[in-house]
Design a protein around this motif. Structure first.
Motif, short mmCIF file in Angstrom:
data_model
loop_
_atom_site.label_atom_id
_atom_site.label_comp_id
_atom_site.label_asym_id
_atom_site.label_seq_id
_atom_site.Cartn_x
_atom_site.Cartn_y
_atom_site.Cartn_z
N MET A 1 0.91 -1.33 -0.14
CA MET A 1 0.00 -0.06 -0.05
C MET A 1 0.86 1.24 0.06
SD MET A 1 -3.13 0.83 2.62
CE MET A 1 -4.19 2.12 2.29
N GLY A 2 2.13 1.12 0.17
CA GLY A 2 2.99 2.32 0.05
C GLY A 2 3.20 3.19 1.55
N LEU A 3 2.37 2.39 2.36
CA LEU A 3 2.54 3.21 3.85
C LEU A 3 2.69 2.35 4.93
CD1 LEU A 3 1.33 5.78 5.58
CD2 LEU A 3 -1.02 4.76 5.45
N GLU A 4 3.66 2.81 5.77
CA GLU A 4 4.05 1.85 6.93
C GLU A 4 3.26 2.22 8.20
OE1 GLU A 4 6.09 -0.62 7.17
OE2 GLU A 4 6.17 -0.66 5.00
N LEU A 5 2.70 1.62 8.80
CA LEU A 5 1.59 1.73 9.88
C LEU A 5 2.43 1.17 11.30
CD1 LEU A 5 -2.13 1.22 8.75
CD2 LEU A 5 -0.83 3.38 9.26
N ASP A 6 2.56 1.83 12.30
CA ASP A 6 2.99 1.47 13.27
C ASP A 6 2.02 0.95 14.39
OD1 ASP A 6 5.73 1.53 12.60
OD2 ASP A 6 5.71 3.73 13.16
N LYS A 7 2.13 0.49 15.26
CA LYS A 7 1.06 0.22 16.44
C LYS A 7 0.75 1.66 17.21
CE LYS A 7 2.33 -4.16 18.30
NZ LYS A 7 2.99 -5.13 19.41
N GLU A 8 1.58 2.52 17.12
CA GLU A 8 1.37 3.82 17.66
C GLU A 8 0.36 4.52 16.81
OE1 GLU A 8 4.57 2.99 17.29
OE2 GLU A 8 4.74 2.31 19.36
N ASP A 9 0.05 4.16 15.51
CA ASP A 9 -0.69 5.06 14.58
C ASP A 9 -2.02 4.70 14.77
OD1 ASP A 9 1.62 6.28 13.32
OD2 ASP A 9 1.79 4.67 11.71
N ILE A 10 -2.35 3.43 15.48
CA ILE A 10 -3.68 3.13 15.53
C ILE A 10 -4.10 3.03 17.11
CG2 ILE A 10 -5.43 1.05 15.16
CD1 ILE A 10 -3.60 0.21 12.58
N SER A 11 -5.28 3.81 17.15
CA SER A 11 -5.73 3.84 18.67
C SER A 11 -6.55 2.83 19.08
CB SER A 11 -6.26 5.22 19.15
OG SER A 11 -7.55 5.24 18.98
N THR A 12 -7.35 2.28 18.35
CA THR A 12 -8.29 1.25 18.36
C THR A 12 -8.58 0.39 17.27
OG1 THR A 12 -9.35 2.71 20.04
CG2 THR A 12 -10.69 0.65 19.39
N ALA A 13 -8.77 -0.63 17.49
CA ALA A 13 -9.12 -1.70 16.31
C ALA A 13 -10.02 -2.90 16.75
CB ALA A 13 -7.79 -2.27 15.69
N HIS A 14 -11.05 -2.96 16.19
CA HIS A 14 -12.17 -4.20 16.77
C HIS A 14 -12.98 -4.53 15.45
CE1 HIS A 14 -14.61 -0.32 17.03
NE2 HIS A 14 -15.52 -1.19 16.93
N PHE A 15 -13.41 -5.75 15.78
CA PHE A 15 -14.07 -6.38 14.42
C PHE A 15 -15.52 -6.15 14.75
CE2 PHE A 15 -10.64 -9.41 15.15
CZ PHE A 15 -10.33 -9.44 13.96
N LEU A 16 -16.43 -5.95 13.68
CA LEU A 16 -17.88 -5.72 13.69
C LEU A 16 -18.50 -7.00 13.70
CD1 LEU A 16 -18.58 -2.99 11.03
CD2 LEU A 16 -18.64 -2.66 13.47
N PRO A 17 -19.33 -7.23 14.64
CA PRO A 17 -20.03 -8.38 14.86
C PRO A 17 -20.76 -8.96 13.52
CG PRO A 17 -21.29 -7.17 16.24
CD PRO A 17 -20.07 -6.10 15.70
N THR A 18 -20.88 -10.11 13.10
CA THR A 18 -21.76 -10.42 12.24
C THR A 18 -22.52 -11.75 12.55
OG1 THR A 18 -21.89 -11.19 9.82
CG2 THR A 18 -19.76 -11.90 10.92
N PHE A 19 -23.54 -11.98 11.97
CA PHE A 19 -24.22 -13.14 12.26
C PHE A 19 -24.30 -14.14 11.19
CE2 PHE A 19 -25.63 -9.70 15.29
CZ PHE A 19 -25.41 -10.17 16.48
N ASP A 20 -23.90 -13.99 10.27
CA ASP A 20 -23.83 -14.80 9.03
C ASP A 20 -22.45 -15.32 8.84
OD1 ASP A 20 -24.12 -16.08 6.67
OD2 ASP A 20 -24.97 -14.14 5.38
N LYS A 21 -22.32 -16.51 8.90
CA LYS A 21 -20.74 -17.14 8.84
C LYS A 21 -20.33 -16.99 7.59
CE LYS A 21 -20.83 -19.41 12.68
NZ LYS A 21 -20.52 -18.85 13.97
#
Length: 87
Positions: A1-21
């Motif tokens: 993607m041409g962009l390096e992300l560090d842990k410090e660049d992301i404050s929160t990450a979470h999955f959206l729940p899905t009920f369809d497998k």
């Protein structure tokens, strides 16, 4: 993607729940700095539509496709829709 992300660049990450497998997993990211978010979003066309497994930093073999979008408030989403119709 041409962009390096560090842990410090992301404050929160979470999955959206899905009920369809059978549905693809969706992830929400919140960036710590606006400039990193804007650069990430600006480069989205380079990675959008490719397979998740093609992003080496994710270390996964998923055949799901990557889709990147901004999360907008309902009023901004409506405004964005109106602007796109005018194009």
């Amino acid at each position: 993607m041409g962009l390096e992300l560090d842990k410090e660049d992301i404050s929160t990450a979470h999955f959206l729940p899905t009920f369809d497998k059978g549905k693809d997993v969706k992830v929400i990211l919140k960036f710590t700095r606006r400039n990193v978010r804007n650069e990430f979003y600006g480069n989205r066309k380079e990675v959008a539509g490719s397979k998740v497994s093609s992003i080496s930093s994710l270390a996964t073999q998923s055949d799901n496709k990557v889709y990147i979008s901004k999360s907008l408030t309902p009023s901004r989403k409506k405004l964005f829709r109106v602007i796109n119709k005018l194009r």
